[in-house]
Design a protein around this motif. Structure first.
Motif, PDB file in Angstrom:
ATOM      1  N   GLY A 171     -92.858 -27.784 -24.566  1.00 18.24           N
ATOM      2  CA  GLY A 171     -93.704 -26.826 -23.699  1.00 18.24           C
ATOM      3  C   GLY A 171     -94.026 -25.867 -24.707  1.00 18.24           C
ATOM      4  O   GLY A 171     -94.836 -24.990 -24.203  1.00 18.24           O
ATOM      5  N   VAL A 172     -93.535 -25.736 -25.861  1.00 25.21           N
ATOM      6  CA  VAL A 172     -93.693 -24.732 -26.738  1.00 25.21           C
ATOM      7  C   VAL A 172     -94.504 -25.092 -27.899  1.00 25.21           C
ATOM      8  O   VAL A 172     -94.169 -26.175 -28.612  1.00 25.21           O
ATOM      9  CB  VAL A 172     -92.707 -23.903 -27.331  1.00 25.21           C
ATOM     10  N   ALA A 173     -95.917 -24.565 -28.201  1.00 22.20           N
ATOM     11  CA  ALA A 173     -96.490 -25.279 -29.344  1.00 22.20           C
ATOM     12  C   ALA A 173     -96.250 -24.710 -30.694  1.00 22.20           C
ATOM     13  O   ALA A 173     -95.649 -23.495 -30.485  1.00 22.20           O
ATOM     14  CB  ALA A 173     -97.959 -24.936 -28.977  1.00 22.20           C
ATOM     15  N   VAL A 204    -101.569 -26.806 -34.687  1.00 21.56           N
ATOM     16  CA  VAL A 204    -101.964 -27.680 -33.587  1.00 21.56           C
ATOM     17  C   VAL A 204    -102.445 -28.994 -33.976  1.00 21.56           C
ATOM     18  O   VAL A 204    -101.925 -30.117 -33.375  1.00 21.56           O
ATOM     19  CB  VAL A 204    -103.469 -26.807 -33.132  1.00 21.56           C
ATOM     20  N   LEU A 205    -102.862 -29.164 -35.225  1.00 20.31           N
ATOM     21  CA  LEU A 205    -102.830 -30.435 -35.715  1.00 20.31           C
ATOM     22  C   LEU A 205    -101.521 -31.538 -35.922  1.00 20.31           C
ATOM     23  O   LEU A 205    -101.261 -32.512 -35.590  1.00 20.31           O
ATOM     24  CB  LEU A 205    -103.470 -30.521 -37.118  1.00 20.31           C
ATOM     25  N   THR A 251    -102.617 -34.539 -24.109  1.00 22.71           N
ATOM     26  CA  THR A 251    -101.197 -34.157 -24.134  1.00 22.71           C
ATOM     27  C   THR A 251    -100.728 -33.490 -23.167  1.00 22.71           C
ATOM     28  O   THR A 251     -99.540 -33.348 -22.881  1.00 22.71           O
ATOM     29  CB  THR A 251    -100.959 -33.532 -25.541  1.00 22.71           C
ATOM     30  N   GLY A 252    -101.577 -32.704 -22.360  1.00 22.20           N
ATOM     31  CA  GLY A 252    -101.194 -31.903 -21.149  1.00 22.20           C
ATOM     32  C   GLY A 252    -101.315 -30.550 -21.613  1.00 22.20           C
ATOM     33  O   GLY A 252    -100.896 -29.538 -20.744  1.00 22.20           O
ATOM     34  N   ASP A 266    -105.256 -30.000 -26.231  1.00 24.85           N
ATOM     35  CA  ASP A 266    -106.447 -31.042 -25.837  1.00 24.85           C
ATOM     36  C   ASP A 266    -107.632 -30.563 -26.097  1.00 24.85           C
ATOM     37  O   ASP A 266    -108.670 -31.355 -26.196  1.00 24.85           O
ATOM     38  CB  ASP A 266    -106.092 -31.172 -24.236  1.00 24.85           C
ATOM     39  N   GLU A 267    -108.107 -29.315 -26.071  1.00 28.40           N
ATOM     40  CA  GLU A 267    -109.494 -28.954 -26.608  1.00 28.40           C
ATOM     41  C   GLU A 267    -109.675 -29.323 -27.832  1.00 28.40           C
ATOM     42  O   GLU A 267    -110.790 -29.838 -28.188  1.00 28.40           O
ATOM     43  CB  GLU A 267    -109.542 -27.390 -26.402  1.00 28.40           C
ATOM     44  N   VAL A 268    -108.889 -29.062 -28.455  1.00 32.62           N
ATOM     45  CA  VAL A 268    -108.985 -29.245 -30.207  1.00 32.62           C
ATOM     46  C   VAL A 268    -109.060 -30.991 -30.279  1.00 32.62           C
ATOM     47  O   VAL A 268    -109.778 -31.368 -31.014  1.00 32.62           O
ATOM     48  CB  VAL A 268    -107.713 -28.781 -30.846  1.00 32.62           C
TER      49      VAL A 268
END
Length: 225
Positions: free
Chosen positions: A3-5, A37-38, A62-63, A68-70
């Motif tokens: 839940g945490v990027a 993000v990558l 991925t949710g 998901d935009e990337v």
């Protein structure tokens, strides 16, 4: 994906809790967040490093909206080098992540006006729980003998590559020890060529992506001053 990027973790580490202002190199943080993000996509099995480029291996979502935009952007584009991707993705990413953290009540947006017309935004922490967990996880990795998990090893590598050690709140010998330990973690994970990918503490496919991105960040920042 959790839940945490990783990009969120890096941003929370880099912003002062009370002033709500970024500390350290802004370009370093932006590059690290783009790489984060990558790396999250690599951890989720969506991208891989092949023939000098980062390529999409699985376009399924991925949710997580920003990730998901990337992913969608990458799937619609041709493959690019890690250096190219972090430069392409860093623009506007900080604002997106800050807006998401504000919406979730982690930080608040303080809009101040300077010189009568210039808007300056600060983002002091509202809920310190998330950042405390991040710092605790890093502290265990930097002071203990345990092998960190993949996400923590990736976070440590990006902190080191983007020269964010001062954001850890350390100074003097403790800061030097943290720098040394970050290098040890990167080496043991196979990010720096000190061990083979077969001996890496994390999946080779992920290690390849992180190693390439860490090199791209280091090259973009140039020699330390």
């Amino acid at each position: 994906m959790t839940g945490v990027a990783l990009a969120e973790e890096l941003l929370l580490l880099a912003y002062d809790d009370e002033s709500g202002k970024a500390t350290g190199s802004r370009i370093g943080l932006d590059l690290a967040m783009a790489a984060g993000v990558l790396v999250d996509l690599a951890l989720a099995g969506r991208v891989a490093y092949a023939d000098g480029s980062i390529v999409v291996s699985d376009p399924s979502p991925t949710g997580y909206p920003i990730t998901d935009e990337v992913l969608g952007r990458m799937a619609a584009d041709t493959p690019h080098t890690p250096a190219s991707w972090v430069q392409r993705l860093r623009h506007g990413l900080r604002d997106r992540i800050l807006a998401d953290l504000v919406a979730r009540g982690v930080v608040r947006d303080v809009d101040e006006t300077a010189l009568g017309h210039i808007h300056v935004h600060r983002y002091p922490v509202v809920d310190p729980t998330l950042e405390a967990e991040i710092r605790d996880r890093l502290a265990v990795a930097l002071t203990g003998d345990q092998v960190p998990d993949e996400r923590t090893a990736a976070l440590a590598a990006l902190v080191g590559a983007s020269r964010m050690e001062p954001s850890l709140g350390l100074s003097g010998p403790a800061l030097a020890d943290a720098h040394r330990r970050l290098a040890e973690i990167a080496g043991g994970a196979g990010f720096t060529g000190e061990v083979s990918l077969e001996e890496s503490t994390i999946r080779p496919s992920v290690a390849l992506v992180i190693a390439a991105l860490a090199k791209a960040i280091t090259a973009a920042l140039g020699a330390p001053r």
